[in-house]
Design a protein around this motif. Sequence first.
Motif, PDB file in Angstrom:
ATOM      1  N   LEU A 292       0.820  -1.206   0.000  1.00 12.56           N
ATOM      2  CA  LEU A 292       0.000   0.000   0.000  1.00 12.56           C
ATOM      3  C   LEU A 292       0.855   1.257   0.000  1.00 12.56           C
ATOM      4  N   LEU A 293       2.009   1.201   0.665  1.00 11.94           N
ATOM      5  CA  LEU A 293       2.883   2.361   0.696  1.00 11.94           C
ATOM      6  C   LEU A 293       3.385   2.700  -0.701  1.00 11.94           C
ATOM      7  N   ALA A 294       3.720   1.673  -1.488  1.00  9.27           N
ATOM      8  CA  ALA A 294       4.184   1.901  -2.866  1.00  9.27           C
ATOM      9  C   ALA A 294       3.066   2.489  -3.718  1.00  9.27           C
ATOM     10  N   MET A 295       1.857   1.973  -3.554  1.00 13.66           N
ATOM     11  CA  MET A 295       0.731   2.499  -4.326  1.00 13.66           C
ATOM     12  C   MET A 295       0.455   3.950  -3.957  1.00 13.66           C
ATOM     13  N   ALA A 296       0.502   4.263  -2.651  1.00 14.71           N
ATOM     14  CA  ALA A 296       0.258   5.638  -2.212  1.00 14.71           C
ATOM     15  C   ALA A 296       1.326   6.582  -2.747  1.00 14.71           C
ATOM     16  N   ALA A 297       2.587   6.120  -2.767  1.00 14.68           N
ATOM     17  CA  ALA A 297       3.672   6.960  -3.276  1.00 14.68           C
ATOM     18  C   ALA A 297       3.494   7.231  -4.769  1.00 14.68           C
ATOM     19  N   VAL A 298       3.108   6.218  -5.528  1.00 13.50           N
ATOM     20  CA  VAL A 298       2.901   6.396  -6.969  1.00 13.50           C
ATOM     21  C   VAL A 298       1.736   7.347  -7.233  1.00 13.50           C
ATOM     22  N   LEU A 299       0.631   7.156  -6.519  1.00 17.09           N
ATOM     23  CA  LEU A 299      -0.526   8.027  -6.713  1.00 17.09           C
ATOM     24  C   LEU A 299      -0.192   9.475  -6.342  1.00 17.09           C
ATOM     25  N   GLY A 300       0.545   9.654  -5.242  1.00 19.87           N
ATOM     26  CA  GLY A 300       0.957  11.007  -4.871  1.00 19.87           C
ATOM     27  C   GLY A 300       1.820  11.648  -5.935  1.00 19.87           C
ATOM     28  N   GLY A 301       2.726  10.866  -6.518  1.00 18.69           N
ATOM     29  CA  GLY A 301       3.564  11.389  -7.585  1.00 18.69           C
ATOM     30  C   GLY A 301       2.761  11.758  -8.822  1.00 18.69           C
ATOM     31  N   VAL A 302       1.759  10.928  -9.156  1.00 17.85           N
ATOM     32  CA  VAL A 302       0.910  11.220 -10.317  1.00 17.85           C
ATOM     33  C   VAL A 302       0.134  12.524 -10.100  1.00 17.85           C
ATOM     34  N   LEU A 303      -0.442  12.682  -8.909  1.00 15.96           N
ATOM     35  CA  LEU A 303      -1.188  13.902  -8.617  1.00 15.96           C
ATOM     36  C   LEU A 303      -0.294  15.141  -8.685  1.00 15.96           C
ATOM     37  N   LEU A 304       0.883  15.027  -8.090  1.00  8.89           N
ATOM     38  CA  LEU A 304       1.801  16.161  -8.097  1.00  8.89           C
ATOM     39  C   LEU A 304       2.218  16.526  -9.517  1.00  8.89           C
ATOM     40  N   PHE A 305       2.482  15.509 -10.329  1.00 13.40           N
ATOM     41  CA  PHE A 305       2.926  15.732 -11.702  1.00 13.40           C
ATOM     42  C   PHE A 305       1.823  16.353 -12.551  1.00 13.40           C
ATOM     43  N   MET A 306       0.615  15.777 -12.434  1.00 13.60           N
ATOM     44  CA  MET A 306      -0.474  16.211 -13.303  1.00 13.60           C
ATOM     45  C   MET A 306      -1.114  17.516 -12.857  1.00 13.60           C
ATOM     46  N   VAL A 307      -1.268  17.722 -11.553  1.00 15.24           N
ATOM     47  CA  VAL A 307      -1.985  18.893 -11.059  1.00 15.24           C
ATOM     48  C   VAL A 307      -1.080  20.109 -10.938  1.00 15.24           C
ATOM     49  N   ALA A 308       0.172  19.887 -10.548  1.00 13.20           N
ATOM     50  CA  ALA A 308       1.084  21.016 -10.341  1.00 13.20           C
ATOM     51  C   ALA A 308       2.151  21.122 -11.430  1.00 13.20           C
ATOM     52  N   GLY A 309       2.768  19.994 -11.769  1.00 14.15           N
ATOM     53  CA  GLY A 309       3.899  20.036 -12.693  1.00 14.15           C
ATOM     54  C   GLY A 309       3.529  20.331 -14.132  1.00 14.15           C
ATOM     55  N   MET A 310       2.562  19.574 -14.676  1.00 16.32           N
ATOM     56  CA  MET A 310       2.241  19.726 -16.092  1.00 16.32           C
ATOM     57  C   MET A 310       1.683  21.101 -16.443  1.00 16.32           C
ATOM     58  N   PRO A 311       0.751  21.666 -15.663  1.00 17.10           N
ATOM     59  CA  PRO A 311       0.306  23.024 -16.017  1.00 17.10           C
ATOM     60  C   PRO A 311       1.439  24.034 -16.050  1.00 17.10           C
TER      61      PRO A 311
END
Length: 401
Positions: A292-311
């Motif tokens: 679960l820790l790995a899944m949470a880390a991946v999801l957090g990275g996806v959110l950070l990348f898509m919501v903050a990084g890509m714009p």
Amino acid sequence: MTVLALGTVVSGFAAARPSAADPRSQADGDERVEVTVVEISGYIDRIQARFLRDVVTDSTGRDLVVVRLDSGGAVVGDGEMRRLEQAIARAGAPVAIWVGPSRSARAEDGAERLLAAADATGGVEGVSTESFELDLDAPTLGDFIVAIDGTAGIDVPTEVVDEGDGPPQRRLASNVRVSFAEPSFAQQLLHAVSTPTAAYLLLTIGLLLVVFELFTGGIGVAAAVAVVCIALGGFGLGALPTRPLGLALLLFGVFGYAVDVQVGVPRAWTVIGTGSFVAGSFLLFDGLSMPLLAMAAVLGGVLLFMVAGMPAVVRTRFSTPTIGRESMVGEVGTAKTNVSPEGVVTVRDAPWRARTNRATPIKAGDDVRVAAIDGLLLEVEPLDGAAEDYRERARGGPRNG
């Protein structure tokens, strides 16, 4: 990696075993005994199954093949496992399997089937083998090899060594040579990516990099890395029991994020994408689980990348030299494609996604004026009949229309 790991567990008897250049080894005149050690860890996939089958099939001329096993199960079909069991049972040399090196080691599910096919078995006290009972309690791999001497048709010469600081110990004889069979680098790499966490992470990284390339215009290093990640992740998914529904949900989740990246601000599609990605993560593998820790880390990275990084990346890519986006309101540009109701326009020599703020479609090639900005989306109107630009009014310039 394998040599270091196995070298540690056999150090107990390797220190007492003279090297090939040792005078004692050359003087005793005994025929050399060949013992091959192979490590099988993690899920038994196609790579490991074929590698182990090749080792035991080509074992003619060796005196013993020892498999150091630590596996939670097999992810290959029943036919592949049967072929591996038959290869072990018909090997040119006796095959012994030792479960270790720690008490957390295991031989479960499909991996346990290999124990029944071996000539001798052993392991560390406390290891998990489900229903199979190991014959020996061997705390190290060296102890195991020494202990099976003379049993199950296996003849591994041993000798008593008195080191003077304790009771005599039985070790491998000086004419016994232990070697390690290792898979190639490519085989090790493919086995490494055939784990649930690695395959999931590589696929996610590849998909994010694809989105990155689509929105930054052009093909570069990121595209090459994306291809490698998706290829390796795809191989891993192909080697594991992957649910098509879980994979489809992951893809749809990334698509949902990309929709809001286009708009420039997180909205409903970000929520939809997050829900889809989370559901796909849990449903991706059939019968296998990820930490679960790995899944949470991946999801957090996806959110950070898509919501903050890509714009931020998109704004930088299509930014204008003038400070402040509001300065673009009133600028005149050209419709690069039909804007009906959305399309692409060119303003200040940069392409922008645009939406007409009037019911009348704008044709490609027509002049347009920027009426408003919504995130990264320009609201435009036909230049003919457009509202008067406040800067022209301040200068006393001509009115449009």
